[in-house]
Write an enzyme that holds these catalytic residues in place. Structure first.
Site, PDB file in Angstrom:
ATOM      1  N   GLU A 174       0.645  -1.513  16.378  1.00 11.68           N
ATOM      2  CA  GLU A 174       0.420  -2.381  15.223  1.00 11.68           C
ATOM      3  C   GLU A 174       0.883  -3.805  15.502  1.00 11.68           C
ATOM      4  O   GLU A 174       0.334  -4.759  14.960  1.00 11.68           O
ATOM      5  CB  GLU A 174       1.122  -1.813  13.989  1.00 11.68           C
ATOM      6  CG  GLU A 174       0.528  -0.511  13.464  1.00 11.68           C
ATOM      7  CD  GLU A 174      -0.791  -0.702  12.713  1.00 11.68           C
ATOM      8  OE1 GLU A 174      -1.237  -1.863  12.562  1.00 11.68           O
ATOM      9  OE2 GLU A 174      -1.367   0.314  12.271  1.00 11.68           O
TER      10      GLU A 174
ATOM     11  N   HIS B  26      -8.672   0.772  12.838  1.00 13.50           N
ATOM     12  CA  HIS B  26      -8.272   1.904  12.006  1.00 13.50           C
ATOM     13  C   HIS B  26      -9.415   2.827  11.590  1.00 13.50           C
ATOM     14  O   HIS B  26      -9.170   3.966  11.195  1.00 13.50           O
ATOM     15  CB  HIS B  26      -7.540   1.401  10.762  1.00 13.50           C
ATOM     16  CG  HIS B  26      -6.136   0.967  11.029  1.00 13.50           C
ATOM     17  ND1 HIS B  26      -5.820  -0.008  11.952  1.00 13.50           N
ATOM     18  CD2 HIS B  26      -4.948   1.388  10.515  1.00 13.50           C
ATOM     19  CE1 HIS B  26      -4.506  -0.177  11.969  1.00 13.50           C
ATOM     20  NE2 HIS B  26      -3.957   0.657  11.123  1.00 13.50           N
TER      21      HIS B  26
ATOM     22  N   LYS C 239       0.849  -1.188   0.000  1.00 11.77           N
ATOM     23  CA  LYS C 239       0.000   0.000   0.000  1.00 11.77           C
ATOM     24  C   LYS C 239       0.883   1.235   0.000  1.00 11.77           C
ATOM     25  O   LYS C 239       1.801   1.352   0.811  1.00 11.77           O
ATOM     26  CB  LYS C 239      -0.901   0.029   1.235  1.00 11.77           C
ATOM     27  CG  LYS C 239      -2.170  -0.770   1.122  1.00 11.77           C
ATOM     28  CD  LYS C 239      -3.050  -0.494   2.328  1.00 11.77           C
ATOM     29  CE  LYS C 239      -4.371  -1.224   2.244  1.00 11.77           C
ATOM     30  NZ  LYS C 239      -5.226  -0.929   3.423  1.00 11.77           N
TER      31      LYS C 239
ATOM     32  N   LYS D  93       1.229 -10.017   8.700  1.00 11.14           N
ATOM     33  CA  LYS D  93       0.894  -9.171   7.551  1.00 11.14           C
ATOM     34  C   LYS D  93       1.254  -9.843   6.235  1.00 11.14           C
ATOM     35  O   LYS D  93       0.498  -9.775   5.263  1.00 11.14           O
ATOM     36  CB  LYS D  93       1.599  -7.822   7.659  1.00 11.14           C
ATOM     37  CG  LYS D  93       1.137  -6.855   6.571  1.00 11.14           C
ATOM     38  CD  LYS D  93       1.322  -5.413   6.920  1.00 11.14           C
ATOM     39  CE  LYS D  93       0.595  -4.542   5.910  1.00 11.14           C
ATOM     40  NZ  LYS D  93       0.778  -3.097   6.174  1.00 11.14           N
TER      41      LYS D  93
END
Length: 358
Positions: A183, A246, A141, A225
């Site tokens: 995170e 988020h 991203k 991830k």
């Protein structure tokens, strides 16, 4: 200790190298076709970008250091346009490369500049913060902010590789390091409860870059991830679980004009999502309590001013996870079991917020 290599799968697989003193992996990621490399780095990181430039020059590339503003100020349309012009003046071609060095803002910007210049050139990322290592630099991203919201303009552009040199973490401000830990904790709640156990066993150690489990925490978070984005690059379904916490977090960041640490906002957002799931009958109180305990134990915030709700609610309406007028949340049915909550009642949304209000 030797470096760990985690492969992110998908149509364009790439490696994430994690260890100390691992810049030697960079030339292999830039590849043999490139002649010119633009090293886009946060302006204050010359002590870190210098060794990156040197490693690439030693490998025979023509290397140009390109500083950009520090922090979120880098993710600006004007800064991006400046990079395009600089790349053109340097004569970058489609076989050349951009190397992004810095925190999440720098790697987001460098990645998007690479994605959009000449319709896409090679990008290699060297994250220098915990947040960037476990989140921003892994997954493909890229993006910038606009006045209407964070990361609303961007592209999916997987890097050719990611180099996480843990030596850079020791220079971090403690508050920034703890912010990145949000995170890591998120990865624990959505997929790997062992992360939560490591934090619970030694909160003080978890909150320090020289803690006994730092490398394991980072590796575990990156593996979570990598597994998700390798199966779903463009957020068609599974990848949405990475957005846990988020939806509210991005609204808080906008309300704070992006001066609020991302991890702090995500921590509050996770507590909110947990309360939302509890009120919807999907998550037990004990799991909500665990959210608060784990996050607070490392110094992350778990509440936000109550009077902010109207503004935050309005901002959430343009969240990227929304579909038309339907607001979507990632919630948990249990630790390690994420799901979706679509179109919750407005009273439920506000009631959950009151649980995090101070």
């Amino acid at each position: 200790m030797s470096a760990a290599t985690i492969t992110v799968g998908g149509a364009d697989p790439y490696d994430v190298v994690i260890g100390t003193g691992v810049l030697g992996a960079l030339p292999g990621m830039v590849g043999p076709k490139a002649r010119t490399v633009a090293v886009v780095h946060a302006a204050r990181l010359t002590a870190i970008s210098g060794p990156v430039v040197h490693a690439l020059e030693e490998a025979g590339y023509a290397v140009h250091a390109v500083p950009v503003p520090d922090g979120e100020a880098a993710k600006d349309v004007a800064v991006l346009a400046g990079l395009w012009s600089r790349f053109a003046r340097l004569g970058l071609t489609r076989t050349d490369a951009v190397v992004g060095v810095g925190g999440g803002a720098a790697t987001d910007l460098a990645g998007f500049a690479a994605a959009s210049y000449l319709r896409g050139i090679r990008a290699v990322l060297v994250p220098t913060t915990l947040l960037a290592m476990v989140d921003a630099a892994v997954g493909g991203k890229t993006g910038i902010d606009i006045p209407e919201g964070k990361n609303l303009v961007g592209a999916f552009h997987p890097p050719a590789g990611v180099v996480c040199d843990l030596a850079t973490l020791v220079t971090m401000d403690r508050a920034d390091y703890v912010s990145g830990l949000a995170e890591v904790v998120k990865a624990g709640f959505i997929a790997d409860p062992r992360i939560l156990e490591l934090v619970e066993d030694d909160p003080d150690g978890a909150a320090r870059p020289d803690g006994p489990h730092t490398r394991e925490l980072i590796e575990r978070a990156v593996r979570v991830k990598a597994d998700v984005v390798g199966a779903d690059l463009k957020e068609a379904g599974l990848r949405e679980i990475l957005n846990y916490g988020h939806t509210l977090a991005h609204a808080i960041e906008k309300a704070e004009e992006y001066r609020f640490r991302h991890g702090y906002a995500v921590a509050i957002g996770m507590v909110y999502a947990a309360e939302l799931a509890r009120l919807a009958g999907r998550l037990p109180q004990s799991a909500v309590d665990r959210h608060r305990a784990v996050l607070a134990s490392v110094g992350l915030p778990v509440s936000y001013p109550g009077g902010a709700w109207p503004e935050l609610r309005a901002t959430m309406s343009i969240d990227k996870k929304s579909r038309g007028a339907t607001l979507r949340f990632i919630v948990l049915d249990a630790v390690g079991e994420p799901g979706r909550l679509e179109g919750p009642d407005e009273k439920l949304l506000e009631a959950a917020y009151q649980e995090v209000a101070r």
